[in-house]
Design a protein around this motif. Structure first.
Motif, PDB file in Angstrom:
ATOM      1  N   ASN A  72       0.789  -1.159  -0.025  1.00  0.00           N
ATOM      2  CA  ASN A  72       0.080   0.020   0.112  1.00  0.00           C
ATOM      3  C   ASN A  72       1.025   1.253  -0.097  1.00  0.00           C
ATOM      4  O   ASN A  72       0.125   2.280   0.208  1.00  0.00           O
ATOM      5  N   LYS A  73       2.154   0.940  -0.004  1.00  0.00           N
ATOM      6  CA  LYS A  73       3.154   2.247  -0.013  1.00  0.00           C
ATOM      7  C   LYS A  73       4.325   1.979  -1.000  1.00  0.00           C
ATOM      8  O   LYS A  73       5.273   2.049  -0.755  1.00  0.00           O
ATOM      9  N   VAL A  74       3.553   1.527  -2.368  1.00  0.00           N
ATOM     10  CA  VAL A  74       4.674   1.108  -3.205  1.00  0.00           C
ATOM     11  C   VAL A  74       5.665   2.287  -3.734  1.00  0.00           C
ATOM     12  O   VAL A  74       6.899   2.084  -3.750  1.00  0.00           O
ATOM     13  N   ARG A  75       5.176   3.424  -4.070  1.00  0.00           N
ATOM     14  CA  ARG A  75       5.994   4.485  -4.508  1.00  0.00           C
ATOM     15  C   ARG A  75       6.985   4.933  -3.597  1.00  0.00           C
ATOM     16  O   ARG A  75       8.273   5.099  -3.689  1.00  0.00           O
ATOM     17  N   GLY A  76       6.537   5.157  -2.320  1.00  0.00           N
ATOM     18  CA  GLY A  76       7.680   5.296  -1.114  1.00  0.00           C
ATOM     19  C   GLY A  76       8.663   4.293  -0.919  1.00  0.00           C
ATOM     20  O   GLY A  76       9.836   4.610  -0.587  1.00  0.00           O
ATOM     21  N   ALA A  77       8.222   3.071  -1.096  1.00  0.00           N
ATOM     22  CA  ALA A  77       9.008   1.917  -1.081  1.00  0.00           C
ATOM     23  C   ALA A  77      10.292   1.977  -1.844  1.00  0.00           C
ATOM     24  O   ALA A  77      11.403   1.829  -1.887  1.00  0.00           O
ATOM     25  N   ILE A  78       9.863   2.541  -3.528  1.00  0.00           N
ATOM     26  CA  ILE A  78      10.772   2.403  -4.356  1.00  0.00           C
ATOM     27  C   ILE A  78      11.633   3.502  -4.217  1.00  0.00           C
ATOM     28  O   ILE A  78      13.073   3.428  -4.358  1.00  0.00           O
ATOM     29  N   LEU A  79      11.059   4.812  -3.654  1.00  0.00           N
ATOM     30  CA  LEU A  79      12.294   6.021  -3.775  1.00  0.00           C
ATOM     31  C   LEU A  79      12.968   5.399  -2.342  1.00  0.00           C
ATOM     32  O   LEU A  79      14.140   6.040  -2.663  1.00  0.00           O
ATOM     33  N   THR A  80      12.868   4.948  -1.252  1.00  0.00           N
ATOM     34  CA  THR A  80      13.554   4.530  -0.309  1.00  0.00           C
ATOM     35  C   THR A  80      14.540   3.737  -0.828  1.00  0.00           C
ATOM     36  O   THR A  80      15.777   3.845  -0.472  1.00  0.00           O
ATOM     37  N   GLN A  81      14.300   2.514  -1.480  1.00  0.00           N
ATOM     38  CA  GLN A  81      15.560   1.704  -2.207  1.00  0.00           C
ATOM     39  C   GLN A  81      16.346   2.390  -2.964  1.00  0.00           C
ATOM     40  O   GLN A  81      17.724   2.376  -3.120  1.00  0.00           O
ATOM     41  N   LEU A  82      15.913   3.388  -3.795  1.00  0.00           N
ATOM     42  CA  LEU A  82      16.544   3.872  -4.874  1.00  0.00           C
ATOM     43  C   LEU A  82      17.682   4.973  -4.120  1.00  0.00           C
ATOM     44  O   LEU A  82      18.686   5.268  -4.481  1.00  0.00           O
ATOM     45  N   SER A  83      17.006   5.747  -3.043  1.00  0.00           N
ATOM     46  CA  SER A  83      17.739   6.519  -2.381  1.00  0.00           C
ATOM     47  C   SER A  83      19.002   6.076  -1.472  1.00  0.00           C
ATOM     48  O   SER A  83      19.823   6.631  -1.390  1.00  0.00           O
ATOM     49  N   SER A  84      18.658   4.721  -1.153  1.00  0.00           N
ATOM     50  CA  SER A  84      19.704   3.866  -0.710  1.00  0.00           C
ATOM     51  C   SER A  84      21.079   3.889  -1.525  1.00  0.00           C
ATOM     52  O   SER A  84      22.061   3.656  -0.902  1.00  0.00           O
ATOM     53  N   LEU A  85      20.862   4.106  -2.849  1.00  0.00           N
ATOM     54  CA  LEU A  85      21.884   3.686  -3.759  1.00  0.00           C
ATOM     55  C   LEU A  85      22.794   5.169  -3.905  1.00  0.00           C
ATOM     56  O   LEU A  85      23.637   5.154  -4.596  1.00  0.00           O
ATOM     57  N   LEU A  86      22.148   6.367  -3.475  1.00  0.00           N
ATOM     58  CA  LEU A  86      22.888   7.685  -3.745  1.00  0.00           C
ATOM     59  C   LEU A  86      24.221   7.748  -3.197  1.00  0.00           C
ATOM     60  O   LEU A  86      24.494   7.269  -1.933  1.00  0.00           O
ATOM     61  N   PHE A  87      25.112   8.368  -3.917  1.00  0.00           N
ATOM     62  CA  PHE A  87      26.465   8.718  -3.397  1.00  0.00           C
ATOM     63  C   PHE A  87      27.065   7.513  -2.910  1.00  0.00           C
ATOM     64  O   PHE A  87      28.083   7.304  -2.190  1.00  0.00           O
ATOM     65  N   ARG A  88      26.643   6.345  -3.620  1.00  0.00           N
ATOM     66  CA  ARG A  88      27.611   5.077  -3.453  1.00  0.00           C
ATOM     67  C   ARG A  88      28.096   4.475  -5.167  1.00  0.00           C
ATOM     68  O   ARG A  88      27.144   4.778  -5.887  1.00  0.00           O
TER      69      ARG A  88
END
Length: 204
Positions: A21-37
């Motif tokens: 029920n929070k798919v977009r938020g989950a997607i953004l969270t996972q992609l954000s975990s890749l930032l600056f790495r």
């Protein structure tokens, strides 16, 4: 600055069933975990992204804890420098044997004395450590200067860059721009649309 690429990519992001029920938020969270790495899949450091869900029908992946895969269309801004590319950074420390800078606000860079061309002389001017060009006194590098330098190597694990001021079109950008030496036509440049990624699965 070279080494920056804008790329279109097809991604599949895997989401835990509890986040249905929070798919977009989950997607953004996972992609954000890749930032600056550094990512081997992306072949660079992810600096920013913009995503669009391609298909609202998710594919269930069986397993001990089933996940579902969501397909995305993403535009990625990557930092993927290669040896001899010209990159830029802000000087944060100067010593007799080295110049240290920060690139894009997250990656540290060091230029050792052996990689600084001989025309630059180190001296302390009014209490400030400065590298001054012998042939062009107005060309100075000090803390706070924005410099352009050639990349020698990059430690992808700790994002530390080893640089060089040996090429003649490197140094303080302010001075280079005044003298019309911003770019060297013989230096290989990076096309910002040169990287095309497709069918890339991101597993986090």
């Amino acid at each position: 600055m070279e080494g920056l690429t804008v790329s279109d990519a097809n991604l599949t992001v895997y989401i835990h069933p509890s986040m249905t029920n929070k798919v977009r938020g989950a997607i953004l969270t996972q992609l954000s975990s890749l930032l600056f790495r550094y990512s081997e899949d992306l072949e660079g450091v992810l600096l920013a992204y913009q995503v669009n869900v391609r298909n609202k029908v998710a594919r269930i992946l069986p397993g001990l804890v089933p996940h579902f895969g969501v397909k995305l269309k993403a535009t990625l801004l990557l930092f993927a420098p290669k040896p001899d590319m010209l990159i830029e950074g802000k000087v944060v420390k100067i010593g007799r044997e080295s110049i240290h800078a920060i690139v894009l606000g997250f990656s540290s860079a060091a230029i050792m004395r052996g990689d600084i061309r001989e025309e630059f002389k180190f001296q302390i001017e009014k209490g400030t450590e400065t590298y001054i060009c012998k042939s062009h006194k107005g060309h100075r590098i000090k803390v706070g200067s924005i410099i352009r330098f050639a990349l020698k190597s990059m430690d992808e694990e700790i994002l530390h860059i080893s640089g060089s001021l040996m090429p003649p079109n490197t140094g303080c950008i302010h001075w280079l721009s005044k003298c019309g030496m911003e770019h060297d036509p013989h230096t290989k440049r990076c096309d910002p649309l040169s990287l095309s990624l497709s069918s890339l699965d991101v597993n986090i």
